[in-house]
Design a protein around this motif. Structure first.
Motif, PDB file in Angstrom:
ATOM      1  N   ARG A 196      44.216  29.187  48.377  1.00 28.48           N
ATOM      2  CA  ARG A 196      43.563  30.010  48.763  1.00 28.48           C
ATOM      3  C   ARG A 196      43.924  31.546  48.218  1.00 28.48           C
ATOM      4  N   GLY A 197      45.322  31.921  48.550  1.00 21.82           N
ATOM      5  CA  GLY A 197      45.665  33.158  48.005  1.00 21.82           C
ATOM      6  C   GLY A 197      45.437  33.436  46.341  1.00 21.82           C
ATOM      7  N   ALA A 198      45.668  32.414  45.700  1.00 21.68           N
ATOM      8  CA  ALA A 198      45.301  32.681  44.025  1.00 21.68           C
ATOM      9  C   ALA A 198      44.069  32.646  43.997  1.00 21.68           C
ATOM     10  N   PHE A 199      42.943  32.138  44.809  1.00 22.09           N
ATOM     11  CA  PHE A 199      41.344  32.167  44.461  1.00 22.09           C
ATOM     12  C   PHE A 199      40.930  33.564  44.664  1.00 22.09           C
ATOM     13  N   SER A 200      40.301  33.849  43.193  1.00 20.53           N
ATOM     14  CA  SER A 200      39.659  35.132  43.505  1.00 20.53           C
ATOM     15  C   SER A 200      38.117  35.320  43.008  1.00 20.53           C
ATOM     16  N   SER A 201      37.617  34.153  42.429  1.00 18.15           N
ATOM     17  CA  SER A 201      36.228  34.211  42.159  1.00 18.15           C
ATOM     18  C   SER A 201      35.939  32.789  42.017  1.00 18.15           C
ATOM     19  N   CYS A 202      34.537  32.541  42.286  1.00 17.21           N
ATOM     20  CA  CYS A 202      33.967  31.107  42.192  1.00 17.21           C
ATOM     21  C   CYS A 202      34.026  30.800  40.601  1.00 17.21           C
ATOM     22  N   GLU A 203      33.836  31.947  39.756  1.00 17.07           N
ATOM     23  CA  GLU A 203      33.583  31.778  38.217  1.00 17.07           C
ATOM     24  C   GLU A 203      34.886  30.900  37.644  1.00 17.07           C
ATOM     25  N   THR A 204      35.620  31.388  38.250  1.00 12.12           N
ATOM     26  CA  THR A 204      37.128  30.784  37.449  1.00 12.12           C
ATOM     27  C   THR A 204      37.878  30.002  38.457  1.00 12.12           C
TER      28      THR A 204
END
Length: 304
Positions: A196-204
């Protein structure tokens, strides 16, 4: 009137302490409605019905007035052509029994154990059903008069209050699978939190999640704020676009929601439907009150 039937089983336990209804020999006539008698036993039965099924305490006078109204409703329905058969009432009772996951015999037995007389209850159902039919016919004649202007007024008011605002969310559900034994659930929770912490966009971010071990990713779905539970709506609303919600334990494992889009719109059709229902409910209540008053004025009601 819709009864609260779920209390039947609990109240049936108390039935052993319930004192019996006055014997038939001791009953007295309290009123006549167009020549039809209402007795003290009828009143006692109505008090018990309302106590058990509607959780409402009635005085003897209130119960008597209810019974007078019910007789008038049945008489009026007959006058305009509705003659309900016993089968119609049995069908109503069967429907109520099914709603409470009971067969009709079970339901009747529970009524009896709770101190409710079956015939008195059927008479109440007959009156309710008769009144629905009478109001339906009466309402058809008055439905069109001024209804559109009232609906437009309520509709516009709700629009001005922001009641029509809806948010459409595009959601991707991510599940960190946990073995059925439950082993390692804490570790999986930490892994989900790190992702969750590393997630920054749905695209990547979605592609990166697919590289992780034992992670299930569901196809994106669109969910509207007016069609989901408030708790879930709050989770989506509190999660920024391109981020994931806090992980939570479910029967599936450790579950997170990736919020990929938030689109605000005006749901005018839903507001229109709500306005129509609100106006109809208000009109029906006013119609029923006036209708019953007129029936009382023209009926022959004799109190003893």
């Amino acid at each position: 009137m819709r009864y609260v039937i779920g209390v039947l089983l609990a109240l049936a336990i108390q039935a052993a302490t319930y004192s019996a209804i006055t014997p038939a020999a001791a009953q007295t006539v309290l009123a006549f409605v167009n020549g039809e008698p209402i007795t003290s036993v009828d009143v006692e039965h109505r008090i018990r019905i309302m106590q058990v099924l509607a959780r409402t305490g009635l005085t003897q006078k209130q119960a008597l007035e209810q019974l007078i109204d019910d007789r008038l409703k049945i008489i009026e329905a007959r006058r305009i052509g509705y003659r309900l058969k016993d089968d119609n009432i049995e069908d109503r009772m069967s429907s109520i029994a099914m709603q409470n996951n009971q067969t009709l015999p079970e339901f009747i037995a529970n009524l009896s154990r709770a101190g409710v007389d079956t015939q008195a209850y059927k008479l109440k159902l007959r009156a309710d059903y008769s009144w629905e039919l009478a109001l339906s016919q009466k309402g058809k004649a008055a439905a069109a008069v001024g209804a559109d202007s009232e609906v437009r007024e309520v509709y516009q008011k709700k629009l001005n209050e922001g009641a029509a605002k809806v948010t459409d969310y595009v959601i991707v559900t991510v599940i960190f699978v946990v073995p059925r034994t439950g082993e390692g659930v804490g570790q999986r929770e930490r892994e989900a939190q790190a992702a969750r912490g590393a997630f920054s966009s749905c695209e990547t971010g979605i592609d990166d999640l697919r590289k992780l071990r034992d992670v299930a990713i569901r196809a994106p779905v669109k969910r509207s704020s007016n069609q989901i539970p408030p708790q879930l709506n709050k989770i989506f609303a509190d999660t920024p676009v391109g981020r994931m919600s806090p992980p939570m334990r479910t029967t599936q494992g450790i579950e997170l929601y990736a919020v990929c889009e938030k689109i605000e719109r005006i749901d005018q059709s839903a507001v229109r439907t709500t306005a129509e229902q609100e106006v109809a409910s208000k009109r029906n209540a006013t119609l029923a009150e006036g209708y019953l008053k007129n029936l009382r004025k023209t009926a022959v009601i004799q109190y003893r």
